[in-house]
Design a protein around this motif. Structure first.
Motif, PDB file in Angstrom:
ATOM      1  N   ARG A  19       0.855  -1.179   0.000  1.00 49.70           N
ATOM      2  CA  ARG A  19       0.000   0.000   0.000  1.00 49.70           C
ATOM      3  C   ARG A  19       0.890   1.227   0.000  1.00 49.70           C
ATOM      4  NH1 ARG A  19      -5.545  -0.225   3.059  1.00 49.70           N
ATOM      5  NH2 ARG A  19      -6.134  -2.352   2.580  1.00 49.70           N
ATOM      6  N   THR A  20       0.497   2.198  -0.809  1.00 54.64           N
ATOM      7  CA  THR A  20       1.235   3.449  -0.847  1.00 54.64           C
ATOM      8  C   THR A  20       0.293   4.551  -1.319  1.00 54.64           C
ATOM      9  OG1 THR A  20       3.257   4.518  -1.622  1.00 54.64           O
ATOM     10  CG2 THR A  20       2.085   3.184  -3.230  1.00 54.64           C
ATOM     11  N   GLU A  21       0.666   5.779  -1.114  1.00 51.26           N
ATOM     12  CA  GLU A  21      -0.115   6.904  -1.608  1.00 51.26           C
ATOM     13  C   GLU A  21       0.626   7.511  -2.789  1.00 51.26           C
ATOM     14  OE1 GLU A  21      -1.472   9.702   1.276  1.00 51.26           O
ATOM     15  OE2 GLU A  21      -1.953   8.123   2.717  1.00 51.26           O
ATOM     16  N   ILE A  22      -0.118   7.788  -3.854  1.00 52.16           N
ATOM     17  CA  ILE A  22       0.461   8.320  -5.084  1.00 52.16           C
ATOM     18  C   ILE A  22      -0.293   9.587  -5.457  1.00 52.16           C
ATOM     19  CG2 ILE A  22       0.886   7.865  -7.532  1.00 52.16           C
ATOM     20  CD1 ILE A  22       0.824   4.887  -6.869  1.00 52.16           C
ATOM     21  N   GLU A  23       0.437  10.601  -5.879  1.00 55.33           N
ATOM     22  CA  GLU A  23      -0.204  11.817  -6.356  1.00 55.33           C
ATOM     23  C   GLU A  23      -0.979  11.503  -7.630  1.00 55.33           C
ATOM     24  OE1 GLU A  23       2.403  15.140  -6.767  1.00 55.33           O
ATOM     25  OE2 GLU A  23       3.444  14.671  -4.896  1.00 55.33           O
ATOM     26  N   GLU A  24      -2.131  12.119  -7.771  1.00 59.10           N
ATOM     27  CA  GLU A  24      -3.013  11.847  -8.906  1.00 59.10           C
ATOM     28  C   GLU A  24      -2.303  12.060 -10.243  1.00 59.10           C
ATOM     29  OE1 GLU A  24      -7.343  13.297 -10.557  1.00 59.10           O
ATOM     30  OE2 GLU A  24      -6.836  13.635  -8.465  1.00 59.10           O
ATOM     31  N   ALA A  25      -1.483  13.082 -10.331  1.00 63.35           N
ATOM     32  CA  ALA A  25      -0.784  13.385 -11.583  1.00 63.35           C
ATOM     33  C   ALA A  25       0.185  12.272 -11.989  1.00 63.35           C
ATOM     34  CB  ALA A  25      -0.032  14.702 -11.448  1.00 63.35           C
ATOM     35  N   ALA A  26       0.675  11.490 -11.038  1.00 61.79           N
ATOM     36  CA  ALA A  26       1.647  10.434 -11.332  1.00 61.79           C
ATOM     37  C   ALA A  26       0.981   9.145 -11.807  1.00 61.79           C
ATOM     38  CB  ALA A  26       2.494  10.147 -10.097  1.00 61.79           C
ATOM     39  N   LEU A  27      -0.328   9.014 -11.661  1.00 63.54           N
ATOM     40  CA  LEU A  27      -1.007   7.773 -12.039  1.00 63.54           C
ATOM     41  C   LEU A  27      -0.818   7.420 -13.511  1.00 63.54           C
ATOM     42  CD1 LEU A  27      -4.337   7.949 -10.036  1.00 63.54           C
ATOM     43  CD2 LEU A  27      -2.365   6.486  -9.615  1.00 63.54           C
ATOM     44  N   VAL A  28      -0.835   8.408 -14.381  1.00 61.31           N
ATOM     45  CA  VAL A  28      -0.665   8.142 -15.807  1.00 61.31           C
ATOM     46  C   VAL A  28       0.704   7.519 -16.061  1.00 61.31           C
ATOM     47  CG1 VAL A  28      -0.510   9.205 -18.094  1.00 61.31           C
ATOM     48  CG2 VAL A  28      -2.262   9.951 -16.478  1.00 61.31           C
ATOM     49  N   GLU A  29       1.725   8.050 -15.435  1.00 61.81           N
ATOM     50  CA  GLU A  29       3.075   7.509 -15.614  1.00 61.81           C
ATOM     51  C   GLU A  29       3.172   6.077 -15.116  1.00 61.81           C
ATOM     52  OE1 GLU A  29       7.593   8.265 -14.012  1.00 61.81           O
ATOM     53  OE2 GLU A  29       6.229   9.969 -14.125  1.00 61.81           O
ATOM     54  N   TYR A  30       2.589   5.802 -13.954  1.00 65.30           N
ATOM     55  CA  TYR A  30       2.679   4.454 -13.379  1.00 65.30           C
ATOM     56  C   TYR A  30       1.811   3.439 -14.105  1.00 65.30           C
ATOM     57  CZ  TYR A  30       5.344   6.387  -9.514  1.00 65.30           C
ATOM     58  OH  TYR A  30       6.311   6.996  -8.761  1.00 65.30           O
ATOM     59  N   SER A  31       0.874   3.890 -14.919  1.00 71.79           N
ATOM     60  CA  SER A  31       0.025   2.952 -15.649  1.00 71.79           C
ATOM     61  C   SER A  31       0.688   2.445 -16.931  1.00 71.79           C
ATOM     62  CB  SER A  31      -1.320   3.601 -15.974  1.00 71.79           C
ATOM     63  OG  SER A  31      -1.153   4.641 -16.907  1.00 71.79           O
ATOM     64  N   GLN A  32       1.844   2.979 -17.273  1.00 72.71           N
ATOM     65  CA  GLN A  32       2.561   2.563 -18.477  1.00 72.71           C
ATOM     66  C   GLN A  32       3.217   1.194 -18.268  1.00 72.71           C
ATOM     67  OE1 GLN A  32       2.392   4.479 -21.291  1.00 72.71           O
ATOM     68  NE2 GLN A  32       1.050   5.744 -20.028  1.00 72.71           N
ATOM     69  N   THR A  33       3.242   0.387 -19.316  1.00 67.54           N
ATOM     70  CA  THR A  33       3.906  -0.914 -19.255  1.00 67.54           C
ATOM     71  C   THR A  33       5.365  -0.742 -18.874  1.00 67.54           C
ATOM     72  OG1 THR A  33       2.431  -1.777 -20.949  1.00 67.54           O
ATOM     73  CG2 THR A  33       4.492  -2.981 -20.583  1.00 67.54           C
ATOM     74  N   GLY A  34       5.825  -1.503 -17.905  1.00 65.49           N
ATOM     75  CA  GLY A  34       7.217  -1.452 -17.477  1.00 65.49           C
ATOM     76  C   GLY A  34       7.510  -0.389 -16.434  1.00 65.49           C
ATOM     77  N   ALA A  35       6.501   0.344 -15.990  1.00 64.18           N
ATOM     78  CA  ALA A  35       6.718   1.392 -14.986  1.00 64.18           C
ATOM     79  C   ALA A  35       7.164   0.759 -13.669  1.00 64.18           C
ATOM     80  CB  ALA A  35       5.444   2.195 -14.765  1.00 64.18           C
ATOM     81  N   VAL A  36       8.025   1.446 -12.961  1.00 62.06           N
ATOM     82  CA  VAL A  36       8.548   0.971 -11.675  1.00 62.06           C
ATOM     83  C   VAL A  36       8.140   1.965 -10.602  1.00 62.06           C
ATOM     84  CG1 VAL A  36      10.634   0.448 -10.361  1.00 62.06           C
ATOM     85  CG2 VAL A  36      10.493  -0.163 -12.788  1.00 62.06           C
ATOM     86  N   LEU A  37       7.532   1.466  -9.550  1.00 61.07           N
ATOM     87  CA  LEU A  37       7.112   2.298  -8.427  1.00 61.07           C
ATOM     88  C   LEU A  37       8.124   2.127  -7.302  1.00 61.07           C
ATOM     89  CD1 LEU A  37       5.036   4.081  -6.959  1.00 61.07           C
ATOM     90  CD2 LEU A  37       3.871   1.974  -6.278  1.00 61.07           C
ATOM     91  N   LEU A  38       8.836   3.192  -6.987  1.00 66.43           N
ATOM     92  CA  LEU A  38       9.817   3.151  -5.909  1.00 66.43           C
ATOM     93  C   LEU A  38       9.106   3.479  -4.601  1.00 66.43           C
ATOM     94  CD1 LEU A  38      12.723   5.048  -7.675  1.00 66.43           C
ATOM     95  CD2 LEU A  38      12.414   2.582  -7.428  1.00 66.43           C
ATOM     96  N   THR A  39       9.375   2.663  -3.588  1.00 63.32           N
ATOM     97  CA  THR A  39       8.755   2.879  -2.279  1.00 63.32           C
ATOM     98  C   THR A  39       9.836   3.191  -1.256  1.00 63.32           C
ATOM     99  OG1 THR A  39       8.887   0.550  -1.644  1.00 63.32           O
ATOM    100  CG2 THR A  39       6.918   1.247  -2.825  1.00 63.32           C
ATOM    101  N   GLY A  40       9.417   3.694  -0.123  1.00 63.44           N
ATOM    102  CA  GLY A  40      10.356   4.031   0.932  1.00 63.44           C
ATOM    103  C   GLY A  40      10.840   2.831   1.721  1.00 63.44           C
ATOM    104  N   ARG A  41      10.257   1.654   1.459  1.00 63.05           N
ATOM    105  CA  ARG A  41      10.708   0.450   2.175  1.00 63.05           C
ATOM    106  C   ARG A  41      10.673  -0.753   1.246  1.00 63.05           C
ATOM    107  NH1 ARG A  41       5.805  -1.160   6.179  1.00 63.05           N
ATOM    108  NH2 ARG A  41       4.137  -0.274   4.976  1.00 63.05           N
ATOM    109  N   ALA A  42      11.340  -1.792   1.662  1.00 63.38           N
ATOM    110  CA  ALA A  42      11.449  -2.987   0.829  1.00 63.38           C
ATOM    111  C   ALA A  42      10.103  -3.697   0.732  1.00 63.38           C
ATOM    112  CB  ALA A  42      12.493  -3.931   1.409  1.00 63.38           C
ATOM    113  N   VAL A  43       9.840  -4.263  -0.442  1.00 65.62           N
ATOM    114  CA  VAL A  43       8.644  -5.069  -0.649  1.00 65.62           C
ATOM    115  C   VAL A  43       8.999  -6.503  -0.290  1.00 65.62           C
ATOM    116  CG1 VAL A  43       7.004  -5.880  -2.379  1.00 65.62           C
ATOM    117  CG2 VAL A  43       7.848  -3.536  -2.471  1.00 65.62           C
ATOM    118  N   ASN A  44       8.100  -7.164   0.434  1.00 65.31           N
ATOM    119  CA  ASN A  44       8.375  -8.561   0.769  1.00 65.31           C
ATOM    120  C   ASN A  44       7.363  -9.458   0.069  1.00 65.31           C
ATOM    121  OD1 ASN A  44       6.008  -8.637   2.369  1.00 65.31           O
ATOM    122  ND2 ASN A  44       7.124  -7.842   4.122  1.00 65.31           N
ATOM    123  N   ALA A  45       7.396 -10.727   0.366  1.00 64.94           N
ATOM    124  CA  ALA A  45       6.560 -11.690  -0.338  1.00 64.94           C
ATOM    125  C   ALA A  45       5.181 -11.859   0.291  1.00 64.94           C
ATOM    126  CB  ALA A  45       7.282 -13.037  -0.384  1.00 64.94           C
TER     127      ALA A  45
END
Length: 75
Positions: A19-45
């Motif tokens: 779970r993370t919060e994303i600015e509305e303007a960034a949603l278009v960028e993150y919806s692109q194929t291959g987009a990478v979302l950087l988070t402040g902490r490691a993602v686990n399984a």
């Protein structure tokens, strides 16, 4: 494939891996194929399996033959 809306009687299934919060303007960028979302902490399984808004199980995210797979854990 053409996206179809689920009927009201259709259970909605969601797998939450983070779970993370994303600015509305960034949603278009993150919806692109291959987009990478950087988070402040490691993602686990760990993941949550949610059906119709209710958390029904925990799961582990893995991979089989290069595809994502879920191992649903017993309660």
């Amino acid at each position: 494939p053409k996206r179809r809306e689920a009927q009201d009687s259709t259970p909605r299934v969601r797998v939450e891996i983070a779970r993370t919060e994303i600015e509305e303007a960034a949603l278009v960028e993150y919806s692109q194929t291959g987009a990478v979302l950087l988070t402040g902490r490691a993602v686990n399984a760990n993941a949550s399996l949610v059906i119709s808004g209710e958390n029904v199980a925990s799961a582990l995210v893995g991979q089989i033959d290069g595809r994502f797979a879920l191992n649903v854990l017993p309660r």
